[in-house]
Design a protein around this motif. Structure first.
Motif, PDB file in Angstrom:
ATOM      1  N   THR A  47       0.827  -1.208   0.000  1.00  0.00           N
ATOM      2  CA  THR A  47       0.000   0.000   0.000  1.00  0.00           C
ATOM      3  C   THR A  47       0.863   1.261   0.000  1.00  0.00           C
ATOM      4  N   HIS A  48       2.047   1.189   0.626  1.00  0.00           N
ATOM      5  CA  HIS A  48       2.950   2.345   0.615  1.00  0.00           C
ATOM      6  C   HIS A  48       3.361   2.693  -0.809  1.00  0.00           C
ATOM      7  N   PHE A  49       3.767   1.681  -1.563  1.00  0.00           N
ATOM      8  CA  PHE A  49       4.259   1.945  -2.920  1.00  0.00           C
ATOM      9  C   PHE A  49       3.134   2.151  -3.930  1.00  0.00           C
ATOM     10  N   ALA A  77       9.286   8.267  -3.693  1.00  0.00           N
ATOM     11  CA  ALA A  77      10.546   8.027  -4.408  1.00  0.00           C
ATOM     12  C   ALA A  77      10.332   7.332  -5.751  1.00  0.00           C
ATOM     13  N   PHE A  78       9.270   6.536  -5.851  1.00  0.00           N
ATOM     14  CA  PHE A  78       9.038   5.757  -7.075  1.00  0.00           C
ATOM     15  C   PHE A  78       7.602   5.965  -7.579  1.00  0.00           C
ATOM     16  N   PRO A  79       7.323   7.123  -8.188  1.00  0.00           N
ATOM     17  CA  PRO A  79       5.955   7.416  -8.626  1.00  0.00           C
ATOM     18  C   PRO A  79       5.405   6.435  -9.660  1.00  0.00           C
ATOM     19  N   LYS A  80       6.290   5.806 -10.426  1.00  0.00           N
ATOM     20  CA  LYS A  80       5.823   4.863 -11.446  1.00  0.00           C
ATOM     21  C   LYS A  80       5.242   3.588 -10.836  1.00  0.00           C
ATOM     22  N   LEU A  81       5.489   3.369  -9.540  1.00  0.00           N
ATOM     23  CA  LEU A  81       4.917   2.202  -8.857  1.00  0.00           C
ATOM     24  C   LEU A  81       3.529   2.494  -8.309  1.00  0.00           C
ATOM     25  N   LEU A  82       3.131   3.751  -8.318  1.00  0.00           N
ATOM     26  CA  LEU A  82       1.799   4.107  -7.826  1.00  0.00           C
ATOM     27  C   LEU A  82       0.718   3.480  -8.698  1.00  0.00           C
ATOM     28  N   TYR A  83      -0.393   3.132  -8.074  1.00  0.00           N
ATOM     29  CA  TYR A  83      -1.577   2.656  -8.796  1.00  0.00           C
ATOM     30  C   TYR A  83      -1.974   3.724  -9.817  1.00  0.00           C
ATOM     31  N   LYS A  84      -2.305   3.307 -11.040  1.00  0.00           N
ATOM     32  CA  LYS A  84      -2.433   4.242 -12.161  1.00  0.00           C
ATOM     33  C   LYS A  84      -3.286   5.486 -11.879  1.00  0.00           C
ATOM     34  N   PRO A  85      -4.513   5.353 -11.351  1.00  0.00           N
ATOM     35  CA  PRO A  85      -5.286   6.571 -11.062  1.00  0.00           C
ATOM     36  C   PRO A  85      -4.598   7.462 -10.034  1.00  0.00           C
ATOM     37  N   ILE A  86      -3.941   6.857  -9.036  1.00  0.00           N
ATOM     38  CA  ILE A  86      -3.210   7.624  -8.027  1.00  0.00           C
ATOM     39  C   ILE A  86      -2.011   8.308  -8.672  1.00  0.00           C
ATOM     40  N   ARG A  87      -1.348   7.610  -9.596  1.00  0.00           N
ATOM     41  CA  ARG A  87      -0.201   8.177 -10.310  1.00  0.00           C
ATOM     42  C   ARG A  87      -0.634   9.388 -11.130  1.00  0.00           C
ATOM     43  N   SER A  88      -1.799   9.302 -11.741  1.00  0.00           N
ATOM     44  CA  SER A  88      -2.327  10.413 -12.527  1.00  0.00           C
ATOM     45  C   SER A  88      -2.547  11.645 -11.643  1.00  0.00           C
ATOM     46  N   VAL A  89      -3.141  11.423 -10.459  1.00  0.00           N
ATOM     47  CA  VAL A  89      -3.369  12.521  -9.508  1.00  0.00           C
ATOM     48  C   VAL A  89      -2.037  13.084  -9.015  1.00  0.00           C
ATOM     49  N   TYR A  90      -1.078  12.199  -8.767  1.00  0.00           N
ATOM     50  CA  TYR A  90       0.254  12.623  -8.309  1.00  0.00           C
ATOM     51  C   TYR A  90       0.889  13.590  -9.299  1.00  0.00           C
TER      52      TYR A  90
END
Length: 216
Positions: A47-49, A77-90
């Motif tokens: 969940t952290h990553f 540190a590793f935004p590409k590991l974020l869940y896709k919708p979360i990565r989009s918001v990031y």
């Protein structure tokens, strides 16, 4: 709520502690007894990553604490590991932060990454293109601004304030091209939104002085 925020903030070290504790328990007593500790550790790390501290970032932004929000964003540190919708918001929020710091190149690069990551909802996708169009307008790239703002309006924006802002910018672009008929149409549509934000209301009053004198 505070306990959950504490968990979000410290789940990486907590995950490591649970994993190490589970491994130690597995070696000394038995792996069956260590299952719960190992499972909790894995959940904390995953969940952290996958989600990062984005909930805390959003709370900081809503509270107007931009420095805290930026500090939280920097913990990812590793935004590409974020869940896709979360990565989009990031990436969207990274773009907002960059615009706040007047770094338009970074703002454009990160909003493009947000678009590439997809969108959790249709209105949010409209906001991505609204952001891209606004950046292009500030960089004086009127063609790019016009294309992306039109796309944002077509897709739909989440509220009348953003819709009015997009339409006013499109009216301004049309005015710069001396396309007065189109400028008047966008301006009329912006006024029809009946925005209440002081800045947008002020822009409408200011533009109204010029629109009324235009031919067409």
């Amino acid at each position: 709520m505070k306990a959950f925020n504490f968990f979000i903030l410290y789940r990486l070290p907590l995950g490591i502690i649970f994993l190490l504790g589970g491994i130690a328990l597995g070696i000394t007593i038995g792996w069956w007894e260590a299952t719960i500790l190992l499972l909790i550790g894995v959940v904390c790390l995953v969940t952290h990553f996958m989600f990062g501290p984005m909930r805390l970032v959003q709370e900081a932004v809503e509270a107007g604490d931009i420095d805290k929000a930026m500090g939280m964003m920097n913990k990812i540190a590793f935004p590409k590991l974020l869940y896709k919708p979360i990565r989009s918001v990031y990436y969207f929020m990274q773009s907002n932060m960059a615009m706040y710091n007047k770094d338009l190149d970074k703002a454009e690069a990160t909003i493009r990454q947000s678009i590439k990551s997809g969108s959790p909802m249709k209105e949010y996708e409209g906001m991505q293109y609204f952001q891209l169009g606004t950046i292009a307008y500030q960089k004086n790239d009127m063609k790019e601004a016009d294309q992306n703002l039109k796309k944002a309006v077509r897709m739909g924006l989440p509220d009348k304030e953003n819709t009015a802002a997009a339409l006013l910018t499109l009216a301004s672009i049309a005015m710069s091209r001396r396309d007065f008929k189109t400028a008047k149409d966008y301006f009329r549509r912006a006024k029809a939104q009946k925005p209440t934000t002081a800045q947008i209301v002020s822009q409408i009053k200011e533009m109204d002085k010029y629109i009324s004198r235009m031919p067409g």
